[in-house]
Design a protein around this motif. Sequence first.
Motif, PDB file in Angstrom:
ATOM      1  N   LEU A 111      13.093  -2.633  22.902  1.00  0.00           N
ATOM      2  CA  LEU A 111      11.720  -2.862  23.360  1.00  0.00           C
ATOM      3  C   LEU A 111      11.191  -1.640  24.112  1.00  0.00           C
ATOM      4  O   LEU A 111       9.997  -1.314  24.033  1.00  0.00           O
ATOM      5  N   THR A 112      12.073  -0.961  24.819  1.00  0.00           N
ATOM      6  CA  THR A 112      11.667   0.275  25.512  1.00  0.00           C
ATOM      7  C   THR A 112      11.309   1.339  24.476  1.00  0.00           C
ATOM      8  O   THR A 112      10.315   2.065  24.629  1.00  0.00           O
ATOM      9  N   SER A 114      10.170   0.673  21.564  1.00  0.00           N
ATOM     10  CA  SER A 114       8.878   0.226  21.007  1.00  0.00           C
ATOM     11  C   SER A 114       7.725   0.727  21.873  1.00  0.00           C
ATOM     12  O   SER A 114       6.666   1.119  21.354  1.00  0.00           O
ATOM     13  N   ASP A 115       7.909   0.687  23.182  1.00  0.00           N
ATOM     14  CA  ASP A 115       6.868   1.209  24.086  1.00  0.00           C
ATOM     15  C   ASP A 115       6.636   2.702  23.829  1.00  0.00           C
ATOM     16  O   ASP A 115       5.496   3.173  23.792  1.00  0.00           O
ATOM     17  N   VAL A 118       4.606   3.263  20.693  1.00  0.00           N
ATOM     18  CA  VAL A 118       3.163   3.035  20.908  1.00  0.00           C
ATOM     19  C   VAL A 118       2.533   4.272  21.548  1.00  0.00           C
ATOM     20  O   VAL A 118       1.480   4.752  21.125  1.00  0.00           O
ATOM     21  N   GLU A 119       3.207   4.821  22.546  1.00  0.00           N
ATOM     22  CA  GLU A 119       2.654   6.003  23.238  1.00  0.00           C
ATOM     23  C   GLU A 119       2.602   7.207  22.307  1.00  0.00           C
ATOM     24  O   GLU A 119       1.667   8.012  22.376  1.00  0.00           O
ATOM     25  N   ARG A 151       5.754  11.813  29.799  1.00  0.00           N
ATOM     26  CA  ARG A 151       6.305  10.597  29.198  1.00  0.00           C
ATOM     27  C   ARG A 151       7.557  10.855  28.357  1.00  0.00           C
ATOM     28  O   ARG A 151       8.534  10.105  28.471  1.00  0.00           O
ATOM     29  N   PHE A 155      11.090   8.954  29.355  1.00  0.00           N
ATOM     30  CA  PHE A 155      11.830   8.090  28.425  1.00  0.00           C
ATOM     31  C   PHE A 155      13.196   8.692  28.086  1.00  0.00           C
ATOM     32  O   PHE A 155      14.219   8.004  28.115  1.00  0.00           O
TER      33      PHE A 155
END
Length: 253
Positions: A111-112, A114-115, A118-119, A151, A155
């Motif tokens: 899920l991280t 996935s974030d 999106v970015e 970012r 990450f």
Amino acid sequence: MASMRYDLYYWPEIQGRGEFIRLALEVAGASYLDVARGTKKGQGVEAMFKLMRGESNIAADQTRLPFAPPFLKAGEELIAQTAHILAFLGPALKLAPREAKAARFTQQLQLTLSDLVVEAHDTHHPIGSGLYYEDQKAAAKKRSKIFIAERIPKFLDYFEQVLARNPANRPGRPVHLVGRALTYADLSLFQVIEGLRYAFPKSMRRREHAWPNVIALRDQVAAHPRIAAYLASPRRIAFNEMGIFRRYPELDR
Ligand SMILES: N[C@@H](CCC(=O)N[C@@H](CS)C(=O)NCC(=O)O)C(=O)O
């Protein structure tokens, strides 16, 4: 489950989010059809649209429609959302830890990722997905600058930490995000690095040395015999400027 035939529905011309599912199916040697890329009757992108409109008779339950691709048909069940599909496939394809807490952590990592995806998409489409890139180029430049400077490091520093803290990882041995075996999250981190390298080659070259474990994992996945065969095959769609990771040199500053 292992002998199940899966139908993957995803846009036929891009890696996109479908690629996270393709990698899992490929590494497991699973039998699957990439339906929207098929040319036979009942295949092709129209089959995907039909399913989304609830006009198909191939899924038993057409009351549970997916919102957006990718989605996967497994038997009579139709499952959407990339991370959710992988959580479903993980146990069947032996790409998830059996122990519950470790399985949940694997999904948390997915899920991280996935974030992050999106970015990455929003670097070239910060205002609206329906607008042309050219119409949001100024905002894309601002967004990319922040994505590259803040970012990506945030990450990837995080994933580096996760790898460094996995007690099962030993110097000189293969590394994994969770436990001592390959998971779908490992495959997805590989794909994200490939995407970032494609979209932001200069920035990644400059900074990659800060993430040695992440890059070791990337290299390890690339060298996996089934992944290497897949990457060299026509089944692997090349990165392009229609997908999530796009190469616009003006954004790679
Ligand atoms: N959260 C979903 C996002 C799905 C998604 O955004 N799919 C894209 C292609 S990668 C799409 O076709 N979106 C159509 C839309 O959002 O209108 C996932 O991770 O699967």
